[in-house]
Design a protein around this motif. Structure first.
Motif, PDB file in Angstrom:
ATOM      1  N   PHE A 283       0.820  -1.214   0.000  1.00  0.00           N
ATOM      2  CA  PHE A 283       0.000   0.000   0.000  1.00  0.00           C
ATOM      3  C   PHE A 283       0.854   1.264   0.000  1.00  0.00           C
ATOM      4  CE2 PHE A 283      -2.584  -3.350   1.911  1.00  0.00           C
ATOM      5  CZ  PHE A 283      -3.683  -3.308   1.073  1.00  0.00           C
ATOM      6  N   ALA A 284       2.167   1.093  -0.102  1.00  0.00           N
ATOM      7  CA  ALA A 284       3.089   2.228  -0.193  1.00  0.00           C
ATOM      8  C   ALA A 284       3.403   2.500  -1.657  1.00  0.00           C
ATOM      9  CB  ALA A 284       4.365   1.907   0.574  1.00  0.00           C
ATOM     10  N   GLU A 285       4.033   3.649  -1.926  1.00  0.00           N
ATOM     11  CA  GLU A 285       4.385   3.993  -3.304  1.00  0.00           C
ATOM     12  C   GLU A 285       5.353   2.961  -3.872  1.00  0.00           C
ATOM     13  OE1 GLU A 285       2.984   6.114  -5.305  1.00  0.00           O
ATOM     14  OE2 GLU A 285       1.646   6.553  -3.655  1.00  0.00           O
ATOM     15  N   SER A 286       4.935   2.319  -4.945  1.00  0.00           N
ATOM     16  CA  SER A 286       5.698   1.231  -5.557  1.00  0.00           C
ATOM     17  C   SER A 286       4.998   0.875  -6.854  1.00  0.00           C
ATOM     18  CB  SER A 286       5.703   0.013  -4.619  1.00  0.00           C
ATOM     19  OG  SER A 286       6.067  -1.169  -5.301  1.00  0.00           O
TER      20      SER A 286
ATOM     21  N   THR B 216      -4.655  -0.585  -4.541  1.00  0.00           N
ATOM     22  CA  THR B 216      -5.635   0.142  -3.744  1.00  0.00           C
ATOM     23  C   THR B 216      -6.319  -0.839  -2.808  1.00  0.00           C
ATOM     24  OG1 THR B 216      -7.456  -0.229  -5.275  1.00  0.00           O
ATOM     25  CG2 THR B 216      -6.047   1.696  -5.699  1.00  0.00           C
ATOM     26  N   VAL B 217      -7.016  -0.317  -1.828  1.00  0.00           N
ATOM     27  CA  VAL B 217      -7.731  -1.201  -0.915  1.00  0.00           C
ATOM     28  C   VAL B 217      -8.818  -1.971  -1.663  1.00  0.00           C
ATOM     29  CG1 VAL B 217      -9.361   0.578  -0.147  1.00  0.00           C
ATOM     30  CG2 VAL B 217      -8.843  -1.359   1.341  1.00  0.00           C
ATOM     31  N   ASP B 218      -9.443  -1.349  -2.665  1.00  0.00           N
ATOM     32  CA  ASP B 218     -10.455  -2.056  -3.463  1.00  0.00           C
ATOM     33  C   ASP B 218      -9.835  -3.216  -4.239  1.00  0.00           C
ATOM     34  OD1 ASP B 218     -12.514  -0.396  -2.627  1.00  0.00           O
ATOM     35  OD2 ASP B 218     -12.314   0.962  -4.339  1.00  0.00           O
ATOM     36  N   GLN B 219      -8.676  -2.970  -4.848  1.00  0.00           N
ATOM     37  CA  GLN B 219      -7.998  -4.039  -5.586  1.00  0.00           C
ATOM     38  C   GLN B 219      -7.605  -5.175  -4.646  1.00  0.00           C
ATOM     39  OE1 GLN B 219      -4.912  -1.440  -7.187  1.00  0.00           O
ATOM     40  NE2 GLN B 219      -5.546  -1.951  -9.271  1.00  0.00           N
ATOM     41  N   ALA B 220      -7.043  -4.815  -3.492  1.00  0.00           N
ATOM     42  CA  ALA B 220      -6.606  -5.838  -2.539  1.00  0.00           C
ATOM     43  C   ALA B 220      -7.791  -6.650  -2.028  1.00  0.00           C
ATOM     44  CB  ALA B 220      -5.865  -5.184  -1.374  1.00  0.00           C
ATOM     45  N   GLU B 221      -8.910  -5.982  -1.791  1.00  0.00           N
ATOM     46  CA  GLU B 221     -10.101  -6.694  -1.314  1.00  0.00           C
ATOM     47  C   GLU B 221     -10.571  -7.696  -2.357  1.00  0.00           C
ATOM     48  OE1 GLU B 221     -13.880  -5.369   1.239  1.00  0.00           O
ATOM     49  OE2 GLU B 221     -13.787  -4.426  -0.734  1.00  0.00           O
TER      50      GLU B 221
ATOM     51  N   GLY C 126      -0.088  -6.709   5.031  1.00  0.00           N
ATOM     52  CA  GLY C 126      -0.191  -5.391   4.420  1.00  0.00           C
ATOM     53  C   GLY C 126       1.101  -4.635   4.633  1.00  0.00           C
ATOM     54  N   VAL C 127       1.659  -4.083   3.561  1.00  0.00           N
ATOM     55  CA  VAL C 127       2.943  -3.384   3.615  1.00  0.00           C
ATOM     56  C   VAL C 127       2.693  -1.876   3.540  1.00  0.00           C
ATOM     57  CG1 VAL C 127       5.193  -3.096   2.516  1.00  0.00           C
ATOM     58  CG2 VAL C 127       4.083  -5.354   2.523  1.00  0.00           C
ATOM     59  N   PHE C 128       3.149  -1.149   4.573  1.00  0.00           N
ATOM     60  CA  PHE C 128       2.870   0.282   4.696  1.00  0.00           C
ATOM     61  C   PHE C 128       4.153   1.062   4.983  1.00  0.00           C
ATOM     62  CE2 PHE C 128      -0.854  -2.084   6.128  1.00  0.00           C
ATOM     63  CZ  PHE C 128      -1.910  -1.458   5.476  1.00  0.00           C
ATOM     64  N   VAL C 129       4.178   2.318   4.538  1.00  0.00           N
ATOM     65  CA  VAL C 129       5.276   3.240   4.856  1.00  0.00           C
ATOM     66  C   VAL C 129       4.676   4.538   5.385  1.00  0.00           C
ATOM     67  CG1 VAL C 129       7.232   4.551   3.984  1.00  0.00           C
ATOM     68  CG2 VAL C 129       6.798   2.258   3.094  1.00  0.00           C
ATOM     69  N   ASP C 130       4.805   4.763   6.681  1.00  0.00           N
ATOM     70  CA  ASP C 130       4.324   6.004   7.315  1.00  0.00           C
ATOM     71  C   ASP C 130       2.882   6.335   6.929  1.00  0.00           C
ATOM     72  OD1 ASP C 130       6.770   6.444   8.640  1.00  0.00           O
ATOM     73  OD2 ASP C 130       7.629   7.384   6.867  1.00  0.00           O
TER      74      ASP C 130
ATOM     75  N   PRO D 296      -0.898   7.208   7.534  1.00  0.00           N
ATOM     76  CA  PRO D 296      -1.663   7.769   8.650  1.00  0.00           C
ATOM     77  C   PRO D 296      -2.370   6.652   9.417  1.00  0.00           C
ATOM     78  CG  PRO D 296      -1.968   9.096   6.685  1.00  0.00           C
ATOM     79  CD  PRO D 296      -1.205   7.877   6.254  1.00  0.00           C
ATOM     80  N   LEU D 297      -2.308   6.714  10.733  1.00  0.00           N
ATOM     81  CA  LEU D 297      -2.781   5.606  11.561  1.00  0.00           C
ATOM     82  C   LEU D 297      -4.225   5.226  11.264  1.00  0.00           C
ATOM     83  CD1 LEU D 297      -2.037   3.645  13.824  1.00  0.00           C
ATOM     84  CD2 LEU D 297      -2.810   5.371  15.467  1.00  0.00           C
ATOM     85  N   GLY D 298      -5.099   6.230  11.130  1.00  0.00           N
ATOM     86  CA  GLY D 298      -6.499   5.928  10.853  1.00  0.00           C
ATOM     87  C   GLY D 298      -6.686   5.188   9.547  1.00  0.00           C
ATOM     88  N   SER D 299      -5.954   5.583   8.526  1.00  0.00           N
ATOM     89  CA  SER D 299      -6.028   4.926   7.227  1.00  0.00           C
ATOM     90  C   SER D 299      -5.523   3.490   7.314  1.00  0.00           C
ATOM     91  CB  SER D 299      -5.203   5.713   6.203  1.00  0.00           C
ATOM     92  OG  SER D 299      -5.109   5.022   4.980  1.00  0.00           O
ATOM     93  N   LEU D 300      -4.419   3.303   8.031  1.00  0.00           N
ATOM     94  CA  LEU D 300      -3.866   1.951   8.169  1.00  0.00           C
ATOM     95  C   LEU D 300      -4.854   1.027   8.882  1.00  0.00           C
ATOM     96  CD1 LEU D 300      -0.290   0.914   9.046  1.00  0.00           C
ATOM     97  CD2 LEU D 300      -2.167  -0.048  10.340  1.00  0.00           C
ATOM     98  N   ILE D 301      -5.462   1.513   9.955  1.00  0.00           N
ATOM     99  CA  ILE D 301      -6.420   0.682  10.689  1.00  0.00           C
ATOM    100  C   ILE D 301      -7.639   0.373   9.822  1.00  0.00           C
ATOM    101  CG2 ILE D 301      -8.016   0.668  12.654  1.00  0.00           C
ATOM    102  CD1 ILE D 301      -5.830   2.185  14.235  1.00  0.00           C
ATOM    103  N   TYR D 302      -8.102   1.350   9.079  1.00  0.00           N
ATOM    104  CA  TYR D 302      -9.239   1.122   8.173  1.00  0.00           C
ATOM    105  C   TYR D 302      -8.926   0.025   7.159  1.00  0.00           C
ATOM    106  CZ  TYR D 302     -12.281   1.780   4.142  1.00  0.00           C
ATOM    107  OH  TYR D 302     -13.133   1.555   3.089  1.00  0.00           O
ATOM    108  N   ILE D 303      -7.765   0.131   6.509  1.00  0.00           N
ATOM    109  CA  ILE D 303      -7.378  -0.871   5.509  1.00  0.00           C
ATOM    110  C   ILE D 303      -7.233  -2.240   6.155  1.00  0.00           C
ATOM    111  CG2 ILE D 303      -5.521  -1.600   3.948  1.00  0.00           C
ATOM    112  CD1 ILE D 303      -4.981   1.419   3.440  1.00  0.00           C
ATOM    113  N   SER D 304      -6.588  -2.283   7.306  1.00  0.00           N
ATOM    114  CA  SER D 304      -6.326  -3.561   7.981  1.00  0.00           C
ATOM    115  C   SER D 304      -7.620  -4.244   8.398  1.00  0.00           C
ATOM    116  CB  SER D 304      -5.424  -3.329   9.198  1.00  0.00           C
ATOM    117  OG  SER D 304      -4.203  -2.728   8.804  1.00  0.00           O
ATOM    118  N   GLU D 305      -8.579  -3.456   8.908  1.00  0.00           N
ATOM    119  CA  GLU D 305      -9.864  -4.031   9.323  1.00  0.00           C
ATOM    120  C   GLU D 305     -10.680  -4.468   8.116  1.00  0.00           C
ATOM    121  OE1 GLU D 305     -11.692  -1.062  11.763  1.00  0.00           O
ATOM    122  OE2 GLU D 305     -10.544  -1.651  13.561  1.00  0.00           O
ATOM    123  N   ARG D 306     -10.696  -3.641   7.096  1.00  0.00           N
ATOM    124  CA  ARG D 306     -11.495  -3.979   5.909  1.00  0.00           C
ATOM    125  C   ARG D 306     -11.000  -5.259   5.239  1.00  0.00           C
ATOM    126  NH1 ARG D 306     -12.727   0.035   0.741  1.00  0.00           N
ATOM    127  NH2 ARG D 306     -13.347  -1.622  -0.708  1.00  0.00           N
TER     128      ARG D 306
END
Length: 202
Positions: free
Chosen positions: A30-33, A38-43, A57-61, A63-73
């Motif tokens: 989910f980091a620039e690469s 996107t979360v839709d593609q991953a879902e 899920g691979v993340f780089v910095d 935002p915490l709220g966004s990371l939790i949203y993606i992880s839960e979804r």
């Protein structure tokens, strides 16, 4: 037995490959690469994934709220952090298994590895201007004697030709590969197959 993670899946064909070959983990970036999804593609991809394969899920910095949203979804099994995430940030993720990435280029980096507030460290090559995913290896002998203090996931420049030697030298909990099992920038079934066979034959 050493666990296996195939990272950077982005196509339904990639999911078909891993469903046949059964690595232990797969990674969505989910980091620039160029492998970013996107979360839709991953879902959509996750829906077709064998339930016996864990998702990272691979993340780089992020935002915490966004990371939790993606992880839960996505119902991620593991969160892999590659940025400057600090202890208060990581503490908010106590519901998840956390892997923290550390770039290694010399002994001075080993202290940073030991200081991380997580049990599992993903060690990768340290390349200026990059936060992992470079496909470059580092001197594995730097890790001699470290794996008994942290669970080590070895990344950086692994491929079917060198993974056996890497495991014998480092004895990691897991190995993580992306570009090393690609041809022309996309996942190659036969390279993944050979990589997994080499690991499991040790």
């Amino acid at each position: 037995m050493t666990k296996i993670k195939i990272c950077g899946l982005s196509r339904k064909t990639d999911i078909e490959y891993v469903n046949k070959l059964k690595p232990d983990y797969i990674g969505f970036v989910f980091a620039e690469s160029r492998r970013k999804v996107t979360v839709d593609q991953a879902e959509d991809l996750r829906k077709g994934l064998d339930k016996g394969i864990k998702t990272v899920g691979v993340f780089v910095d992020e935002p915490l709220g966004s990371l939790i949203y993606i992880s839960e979804r996505l119902r991620l099994d593991v969160i892999q952090l590659h940025g400057n995430e600090d202890f208060p940030y990581i503490k908010q993720l106590s519901a998840y298994e956390i892997w923290k990435s550390i770039g290694i280029s010399g002994f001075e980096d080993l202290k940073r590895m030991e200081d991380q507030p997580v049990e599992t460290i993903l060690v990768d090559s340290k390349v200026p201007g990059a936060l992992g995913g470079t496909g470059q290896s580092f001197d594995w002998s730097l890790l001699d004697g470290t794996s008994h203090r942290k669970k080590i996931i070895l990344a950086g420049g692994l491929n079917p030709q060198n993974v056996s030697e890497a495991i014998k030298q480092v004895k990691p909990f897991a190995v993580d590969v992306s570009s090393g099992v690609e041809s022309g920038g996309i996942k190659d079934f036969y390279k993944i197959e050979e990589f997994i066979r080499k690991v499991r034959n040790i």
